[in-house]
Design a protein around this motif. Sequence first.
Motif, mmCIF file in Angstrom:
data_model
loop_
_atom_site.group_PDB
_atom_site.id
_atom_site.type_symbol
_atom_site.label_atom_id
_atom_site.label_comp_id
_atom_site.label_asym_id
_atom_site.label_seq_id
_atom_site.Cartn_x
_atom_site.Cartn_y
_atom_site.Cartn_z
ATOM 1 N N SER A 17 33.791 51.736 28.086
ATOM 2 C CA SER A 17 33.206 52.040 28.758
ATOM 3 C C SER A 17 33.112 53.545 28.502
ATOM 4 O O SER A 17 34.074 54.236 27.869
ATOM 5 C CB SER A 17 32.500 52.249 30.304
ATOM 6 O OG SER A 17 32.530 50.704 30.546
ATOM 7 N N ASP A 21 26.888 56.637 29.255
ATOM 8 C CA ASP A 21 25.930 54.834 29.338
ATOM 9 C C ASP A 21 25.974 54.663 31.167
ATOM 10 O O ASP A 21 26.957 54.856 32.002
ATOM 11 C CB ASP A 21 26.488 53.713 28.534
ATOM 12 C CG ASP A 21 27.368 54.124 27.361
ATOM 13 O OD1 ASP A 21 25.567 54.667 26.537
ATOM 14 O OD2 ASP A 21 27.853 53.152 26.550
ATOM 15 N N ALA A 25 30.176 48.070 29.493
ATOM 16 C CA ALA A 25 30.680 47.379 28.196
ATOM 17 C C ALA A 25 31.340 46.185 28.656
ATOM 18 O O ALA A 25 30.347 45.716 28.571
ATOM 19 C CB ALA A 25 31.047 48.786 27.450
ATOM 20 N N ARG A 62 27.676 52.041 21.660
ATOM 21 C CA ARG A 62 28.254 50.311 23.105
ATOM 22 C C ARG A 62 27.828 48.924 22.157
ATOM 23 O O ARG A 62 28.713 48.730 22.673
ATOM 24 C CB ARG A 62 27.999 50.939 23.751
ATOM 25 C CG ARG A 62 28.543 50.370 24.898
ATOM 26 C CD ARG A 62 29.536 50.406 25.386
ATOM 27 N NE ARG A 62 30.353 52.046 24.741
ATOM 28 C CZ ARG A 62 31.401 52.421 24.997
ATOM 29 N NH1 ARG A 62 32.402 52.088 23.341
ATOM 30 N NH2 ARG A 62 31.826 53.855 24.348
ATOM 31 N N VAL A 66 30.590 46.045 21.582
ATOM 32 C CA VAL A 66 30.311 44.998 22.241
ATOM 33 C C VAL A 66 30.237 44.005 20.851
ATOM 34 O O VAL A 66 30.946 42.246 21.361
ATOM 35 C CB VAL A 66 29.250 44.375 23.258
ATOM 36 C CG1 VAL A 66 29.250 43.250 23.881
ATOM 37 C CG2 VAL A 66 29.148 45.750 24.443
#
Length: 234
Positions: A17, A21, A25, A62, A66
């Motif tokens: 993470s 954000d 994540a 991010r 992922v």
Amino acid sequence: MSTAENSPAVRPPRPRSKRGDAGSADDVLDQLRRRISSHVLPPGSRIQETELAREFDISRARVREVLGALEQRGLIERIPNRGAVVMRLEPKEVFEIFDVREVLEGLCIRRATINAPDGAWDGLLETFGEPMRAAIEEGGIEQYLDGLDELRRVVIQWADNTHAANFLDVIFDKARVIAQRVTLLPGRAEAGRRMHQEMLQCMARRDADAAERLKREIIRSAREWLERYRHFVL
């Protein structure tokens, strides 16, 4: 599926993470894994970075992390000028997954049967009993698939084998896609329910040999159904 500790040498790394954000994540990764394994995102679907960033309120950087984790799991491929696309399972890969599952899940069933305390399987025996049979007869397979998920979770917990758990976690997303397709075949869900109920009865009696043998038979049986109907499923 696994509640065991991560093993970096076995399990693909999860994105970390990033401060700023709004969404985690790890949560985004888990949600996309579920969408792919449940065919909400079927093979060939395009995954747009901008749409994911907007939906989950995370940065494009991010999102790319992922997608990198999904690519390492073999769930997507990133194609130049096209972006990320959900992978299609080839027949060879599908049957290789059955081979690996037969060995690893059989081992986990054996260890869980030995390790679990008395009464550990009572709830699952009830889960795979009459209510599930009635639900399947009425055409609903969701209860059966949910039961399989819960069974795997409890078995992994009591098997207490980190390496087996990590290897199974890597292939679980693909295995669930296959399981859903096989379960939709006429008669398969009820056949699977009966076999799992018999296996759980062996586990409750602490008969590890019989439980492992039945788990292997269940997976071989699913493979045979898939081979028989492969032109309709794959």
